[in-house]
Design an enzyme around this catalytic site. Structure first.
Site, PDB file in Angstrom:
ATOM      1  N   GLU A   1      49.782 -65.978  26.969  1.00 28.55           N
ATOM      2  CA  GLU A   1      49.583 -64.811  26.109  1.00 28.55           C
ATOM      3  C   GLU A   1      50.743 -64.602  25.136  1.00 28.55           C
ATOM      4  O   GLU A   1      50.537 -64.223  23.983  1.00 28.55           O
ATOM      5  CB  GLU A   1      49.384 -63.545  26.960  1.00 28.55           C
ATOM      6  CG  GLU A   1      48.113 -63.557  27.816  1.00 28.55           C
ATOM      7  CD  GLU A   1      48.233 -64.420  29.077  1.00 28.55           C
ATOM      8  OE1 GLU A   1      49.355 -64.844  29.435  1.00 28.55           O
ATOM      9  OE2 GLU A   1      47.190 -64.685  29.711  1.00 28.55           O
TER      10      GLU A   1
ATOM     11  N   HIS B   1      38.365 -55.596  29.345  1.00 33.28           N
ATOM     12  CA  HIS B   1      38.437 -55.422  30.799  1.00 33.28           C
ATOM     13  C   HIS B   1      39.501 -54.400  31.192  1.00 33.28           C
ATOM     14  O   HIS B   1      40.244 -54.593  32.151  1.00 33.28           O
ATOM     15  CB  HIS B   1      38.700 -56.762  31.498  1.00 33.28           C
ATOM     16  CG  HIS B   1      37.595 -57.753  31.342  1.00 33.28           C
ATOM     17  ND1 HIS B   1      37.172 -58.208  30.112  1.00 33.28           N
ATOM     18  CD2 HIS B   1      36.808 -58.375  32.260  1.00 33.28           C
ATOM     19  CE1 HIS B   1      36.169 -59.070  30.267  1.00 33.28           C
ATOM     20  NE2 HIS B   1      35.927 -59.181  31.561  1.00 33.28           N
TER      21      HIS B   1
END
Lengths: 277, 309
Positions: free
Chosen positions: B54, B105
């Site tokens: 990430e 999410h």
């Protein structure tokens, strides 16, 4: 002149400029009363070669879409970075007076920020610059431009995991217009890099990550210039591991952790200038 | 009105407007779940799946943004923000690059995967970052419009999305605008400021309350920053009591954002917070978790009733 002679002339000019850049780096750090002399001096030859022999840019048009890009991933080396940018014409020598000073119009902060002409991205947290440079390099592909992107990292910085994430990514995308340079000066803030956490065998590491690897003496201008002007690999991103000496050019700073983040006193500054004359 | 997850709205919008050459999309190895794959399948040249890294993704997005691109960097909210606070601060926010972080999410709504997957601090993280715009759409349609708005918006932004399907609230006549709240229902005596899936949860509560002739106002705060201060002050004064509802920790998110506005404007009215009460939750279904951790429609209903006593 034939090509060999041209290169020789170029290299000898670059050697002279590098001396100037070393003096300027120390001058602005000394005047500011704070900064990172060691990592600026180790990178002086590389930075000089990039800006005065290798990179394509127009400092009067700093946002030229086809410019070669440079990312100072080892963001603490602003002493050398701003000295080079100023000499390249991005701003005036007088502007360097505001280095590390409040209300600096060009934001000549301790670490770079894109408000300063010639700076692409803010750095200062190690490990991010290679990823950013990779993103810029991918941009060239999307724009069908042939610009190259150079990222200068420190050896201590390679202890950051993100560097290796970026290394994998650039290999995956065959980003061959990305050129990483490791200013391998062997010394980090706390300790010599080897004892802090050894990054060797470094060539093997990069090679195994799918990069085109070159290792040079980062103070031999001939080698620096030649490595930086090699034709691009067809696919692989390139890393140039430049063996350097922290504080290079000032005997009492060389190889010393203590000169990582301390400005020279008036007396030390005078002594250093004599050595760099 | 279309039912659907906000992540689906994001994916559908990117697919639809993706011909715009400014748009690039990055993902960190979960593009099927985040729906960024919809764009990737259609525009592979401008889609970069960076793998499970990430930090690298966010900085690569920043680099692409410096070349004039609008860079959407997508992953699960927990990893996208949790792992990249530093990259987000330096390469995105401080550098002021045109990067749109999109975290799917989010919240307890993700359910059974448990606390490592239930991101409940991302609004606190992102709200505290200078230069950052923070958005959380409430339904599919608003997610579509927010995605479109982010393409035209210049500068760093975070958009918080959810995994579960949400009942539609808006149709295409709705006009989302960054920085504007939306009065879903004008009532009286209590105003509920809700964000994300909690807007629908509030509507459920209101159905029950309305049967008892209790008619609260419901305001959707889909932009948490810059927040619609004017609307918050106006509605807090007009209704005289405030409830905030968010699937996020009660520290640093919507509750604090509304309190900050009220405090700055000397609005002093009864105030209650619906949200995760500074604890990690556990595994379980959305319904079970919302009930156990105080986020359910029933909790909203009870809270409204308690303010009217």
């Amino acid at each position: 002149m034939d090509t060999a002679q041209t290169v020789e002339t170029q290299v000898s000019e670059l050697r002279q400029i590098a001396k100037e850049i070393r003096r300027k780096s120390l001058e602005i750090i000394h005047r500011a009363g704070s900064g990172h002399p060691g990592g600026s001096l180790s990178a002086a030859d590389i930075m000089t070669a990039l800006y005065f022999g290798v990179m394509r840019y127009d400092s009067n048009n700093p946002k030229d879409p086809n410019r070669d890009r440079f990312v100072m991933s080892k963001g603490h080396a602003t002493g050398v970075f701003y000295s080079v940018l100023s000499r390249a014409g991005y701003f005036a020598d007088e502007d360097l007076v505001s280095y590390r000073r409040i209300d600096s119009k060009l934001n000549l902060s301790g670490h770079p920020h894109p408000k300063t002409p010639g700076v692409e991205i803010a750095t200062g947290s190690l490990g991010q610059g290679l990823s950013v440079a990779h993103g810029i390099a991918l941009g060239a592909r999307l724009e069908n431009s042939d610009y190259k992107v150079y990222a200068l990292m420190g050896d201590g910085e390679l202890q950051e995991g993100q560097v290796w994430e970026a290394a994998m990514s650039a290999a995956k995308f065959n980003t061959n217009n990305l050129i990483a340079i490791v200013d391998f000066n062997k010394v980090a803030q706390d300790n010599i890099t080897k004892d802090l956490k050894d990054i060797e065998p470094l060539e093997d590491k990069w090679r195994s990550f799918g990069w085109d690897v070159h290792r040079i003496d980062g103070h031999d201008m001939d080698q620096v210039y030649k490595a930086l002007t090699l034709p691009l690999d067809n696919k692989k991103p390139r890393v140039i591991i430049a063996d350097t000496i922290k504080g290079k050019g000032v005997s009492f700073m060389e190889g010393k952790t203590s000169w990582h983040g301390v400005a020279p006193s008036d007396e030390d500054y005078e002594k250093a200038l004599k050595e760099l004359a | 009105m279309k039912d659907g997850a906000t992540r689906d709205g994001y994916g559908a919008c990117l697919e639809e407007i993706g011909a715009d050459p400014r748009i690039v999309v990055l993902d960190a190895g979960v593009s099927d779940s985040t729906r960024s794959k919809k764009f990737g399948d259609k525009y592979p040249d401008r889609f970069f799946n960076m793998g499970i890294s990430e930090g690298d993704m966010v900085c690569t997005a920043a680099g692409l943004a410096t070349t004039g691109k609008v860079a959407f960097a997508t992953s699960f909210a927990c990893f996208l923000l949790g792992r990249t606070m530093d990259q987000t601060l330096v390469s995105v926010a401080y550098s002021n690059t045109n990067v749109k972080l999109v975290g799917t999410h989010s919240g307890l709504a993700v359910g059974e995967d448990g606390p490592t997957a239930q991101m409940i601090v991302d609004l606190a993280y992102t709200r505290a970052i200078p230069n950052m715009t923070v958005i959380q759409p409430a339904d599919y349609e608003e997610a579509v419009q927010a995605t479109q708005a982010l393409v035209d918006h210049v500068g760093p932004a975070y958009m918080r999305l959810g995994r579960p399907k949400v009942k539609g609230i808006y149709d295409s006549s709705y006009k989302f605008q960054i920085g504007k709240g939306n009065v879903v229902k004008q009532g009286q005596d209590v105003v509920i400021f809700a964000t994300g899936g909690m807007v629908q949860e509030s509507l459920e509560a209101m159905k029950v309350l309305e049967a008892d002739n209790i008619n609260p106002t419901l305001v959707n705060i889909s932009t948490l920053k810059p927040i619609d201060s004017q609307l918050i002050v106006e509605q807090a004064r007009r209704n005289g009591a405030v409830v905030t509802a968010e699937d996020h920790n009660i520290i640093g998110g919507l509750a604090d954002a509304v309190l900050e506005v009220m405090s700055d404007n000397d609005v002093s009215v009864p105030f209650r917070r619906i949200g995760v009460r500074d604890t990690f939750a556990e595994t379980g279904s959305l319904k079970e978790l919302y009930f156990k951790y105080g986020l359910s429609a029933q909790h909203i209903e009870n809270t409204v009733r308690s303010l009217l006593k």
